[in-house]
Design a protein around this motif. Structure first.
Motif, PDB file in Angstrom:
ATOM      1  N   HIS A   1       3.982   5.405  -5.899  1.00 15.27           N
ATOM      2  CA  HIS A   1       3.897   4.908  -7.281  1.00 15.27           C
ATOM      3  C   HIS A   1       5.371   4.218  -7.432  1.00 15.27           C
ATOM      4  O   HIS A   1       6.120   4.419  -8.430  1.00 15.27           O
ATOM      5  CB  HIS A   1       4.241   6.074  -8.317  1.00 15.27           C
ATOM      6  N   ARG A   2       5.807   3.203  -6.455  1.00 19.92           N
ATOM      7  CA  ARG A   2       7.003   2.664  -6.424  1.00 19.92           C
ATOM      8  C   ARG A   2       6.705   1.007  -6.863  1.00 19.92           C
ATOM      9  O   ARG A   2       5.762   0.609  -6.365  1.00 19.92           O
ATOM     10  CB  ARG A   2       7.809   2.866  -5.402  1.00 19.92           C
ATOM     11  N   ALA A   3       7.387   0.438  -8.008  1.00 15.42           N
ATOM     12  CA  ALA A   3       7.019  -0.986  -8.196  1.00 15.42           C
ATOM     13  C   ALA A   3       7.884  -1.868  -7.275  1.00 15.42           C
ATOM     14  O   ALA A   3       8.983  -1.451  -7.086  1.00 15.42           O
ATOM     15  CB  ALA A   3       7.294  -1.056  -9.813  1.00 15.42           C
ATOM     16  N   HIS A   4       7.272  -3.117  -7.212  1.00 17.01           N
ATOM     17  CA  HIS A   4       8.304  -4.157  -6.739  1.00 17.01           C
ATOM     18  C   HIS A   4       8.190  -5.399  -7.555  1.00 17.01           C
ATOM     19  O   HIS A   4       6.979  -5.789  -7.943  1.00 17.01           O
ATOM     20  CB  HIS A   4       7.718  -4.258  -5.222  1.00 17.01           C
ATOM     21  N   VAL A  28       0.921  -1.221  -0.081  1.00 20.89           N
ATOM     22  CA  VAL A  28      -0.026   0.000   0.051  1.00 20.89           C
ATOM     23  C   VAL A  28       0.903   1.227   0.175  1.00 20.89           C
ATOM     24  O   VAL A  28       0.575   2.266  -0.758  1.00 20.89           O
ATOM     25  CB  VAL A  28      -0.937   0.052   1.183  1.00 20.89           C
ATOM     26  N   ALA A  29       1.796   1.246   0.582  1.00 26.24           N
ATOM     27  CA  ALA A  29       2.801   2.421   0.883  1.00 26.24           C
ATOM     28  C   ALA A  29       3.574   2.628  -0.415  1.00 26.24           C
ATOM     29  O   ALA A  29       3.575   3.829  -0.858  1.00 26.24           O
ATOM     30  CB  ALA A  29       4.152   2.325   2.007  1.00 26.24           C
ATOM     31  N   ARG A  30       3.977   1.370  -1.109  1.00 27.39           N
ATOM     32  CA  ARG A  30       4.489   1.536  -2.493  1.00 27.39           C
ATOM     33  C   ARG A  30       3.568   2.141  -3.457  1.00 27.39           C
ATOM     34  O   ARG A  30       4.008   2.888  -4.311  1.00 27.39           O
ATOM     35  CB  ARG A  30       5.217   0.255  -2.807  1.00 27.39           C
ATOM     36  N   ARG A  31       2.368   1.989  -3.497  1.00 26.15           N
ATOM     37  CA  ARG A  31       1.294   2.084  -4.345  1.00 26.15           C
ATOM     38  C   ARG A  31       1.074   3.646  -4.335  1.00 26.15           C
ATOM     39  O   ARG A  31       1.035   4.145  -5.156  1.00 26.15           O
ATOM     40  CB  ARG A  31       0.321   1.345  -4.167  1.00 26.15           C
TER      41      ARG A  31
END
Length: 293
Positions: free
Chosen positions: A34-37, A28-31
C-alpha cells in the motif's frame, strides 16, 4: 499463417513473462504494501492494463500455436481453435472492435504524418498545479522545487502550448486560458503530434486496447517507451523527486530546456517507429477482415 511448435511458443511466452515480471516487480511490491509512487504508478492507474493482463503472452494476429489442447489461449476471448492450432480470430475481433481499430489507425496515421513540435518544455505538469493551494496539488506529498510562487512565475513567464487533451484537461482553471489552444476529445485527431510526450506514452494505451491482435512484444516495447517518457515527464515537472532518484530537468533555464528537448526528440523517434508498427497491425487486420482471408 505462421504456426509455432509448442516448445517454441512456450519459450517465447516464458521470456515475455520474465520481461514483464522484471518491469513490474517494484510496482507489484508497492501495491502489496500500500505504498504510492508519484512516477511509476501512472502506468497502472492512468492506463487500465494491469500487470496480470500485461503478463499474458499473445503471439499476435497471423500466428498460430500448435498443441492447442495445452495452450491457455484456447479459453481466451478472440481466439479460435482449428484442429490442433489456436490463433487469434481476426473476424471476431474486427466485428467486435472494428470502431476502435479504425479510430486508433486514423489517429496514429494522422499523428505520424505531422511534423513534431518541441516547444512545450513539459509545462503541462506546471499548469496542473498553477495557483493551487498545498492540499490541492496533485502530488502533495512531494515539495515543489521552486515553491508555489516560483512555480506560478514559471507558468506566467512562458507560453503554454499543450496540444494533448488528456494533459490539458488537468490544467487548473486559472491555467487553462493561458494555453495557446483548447484541445478537446473531438479535436484530438487534428491536434495530436509526434513530439508530444503524452502522445508517445499513449502508444502503450493504443497497443493494449488492440490486444490480442497486437503481439505482446510490441505492447511491451510501447510500455517501456511510456515508462521512459514518464520519467522525463516528472523530472521536468515542478516537483522535487530527488529522494526517489529523479534528478530534475530545470526547464525554467536555457540549459534545462535544451536537455528536455534533446530527450524529447529521441522519444519522438522511438515513438514514430512504434507508431509505424502499430499502423501496420491495424492495416493487416482491416485488410484480412475485409477480404475474409
Amino acid at each position: 499463417m505462421q504456426v509455432l511448435d509448442e516448445p517454441t511458443w512456450r519459450e517465447r511466452a516464458a521470456a515475455h513473462e520474465a520481461r514483464v515480471d522484471s518491469a513490474t516487480a517494484a510496482h507489484v511490491a508497492r501495491r502489496r504494501d500500500h505504498r504510492a509512487h508519484p512516477v511509476e504508478d501512472f502506468l497502472f492507474t492512468y492506463y487500465s492494463f494491469k500487470p496480470a493482463q500485461l503478463r499474458r503472452w499473445h503471439p499476435g494476429a497471423g500466428v498460430g500455436l500448435a498443441g492447442a489442447g495445452g495452450a491457455p489461449h484456447r479459453d481466451w476471448r478472440f481466439y479460435a481453435v482449428d484442429g490442433d492450432v489456436v490463433s487469434v480470430d481476426i473476424e471476431a475481433f474486427a466485428t467486435a472492435r472494428g470502431d476502435t481499430l479504425r479510430f486508433v489507425r486514423d489517429l496514429l496515421v494522422r499523428t505520424a504524418g505531422r511534423p513534431a513540435r518541441f516547444g512545450c518544455f513539459g509545462l503541462h505538469e506546471w499548469a496542473m498545479v498553477y495557483r493551487q493551494g498545498p492540499s490541492a496539488v496533485r502530488h502533495s506529498a512531494w515539495p515543489l522545487r521552486l515553491g508555489a510562487s516560483g512555480t506560478d512565475a514559471v507558468v506566467e513567464s512562458h507560453q503554454l502550448t499543450c496540444s494533448h487533451f488528456d494533459a490539458y484537461r488537468f490544467f487548473t482553471p486559472e491555467a487553462a486560458p493561458l494555453n495557446a489552444m483548447t484541445p478537446t476529445r473531438e479535436t484530438q485527431p487534428q491536434l495530436e503530434q509526434p513530439g508530444c510526450l503524452h502522445a508517445g506514452m499513449d502508444l502503450y494505451k493504443w497497443a493494449h486496447k488492440l490486444v490480442p491482435v497486437v503481439p505482446s512484444d510490441l505492447v511491451m516495447d510501447c510500455f517501456e517507451l511510456a515508462r521512459d517518457i514518464r520519467s522525463l515527464d516528472m523530472r521536468a515537472a515542478p516537483y522535487d523527486l530527488r529522494e526517489l532518484g529523479y534528478e530534475p530537468v530545470p526547464i525554467e533555464t536555457a540549459e534545462g530546456k535544451a536537455a528536455y528537448v534533446a530527450e524529447q526528440r529521441a522519444f519522438a523517434e522511438r515513438g514514430q517507429a512504434l507508431r509505424k508498427r502499430l499502423i501496420a497491425v491495424c492495416d493487416d487486420i482491416l485488410h484480412t477482415a475485409r477480404d475474409g482471408t
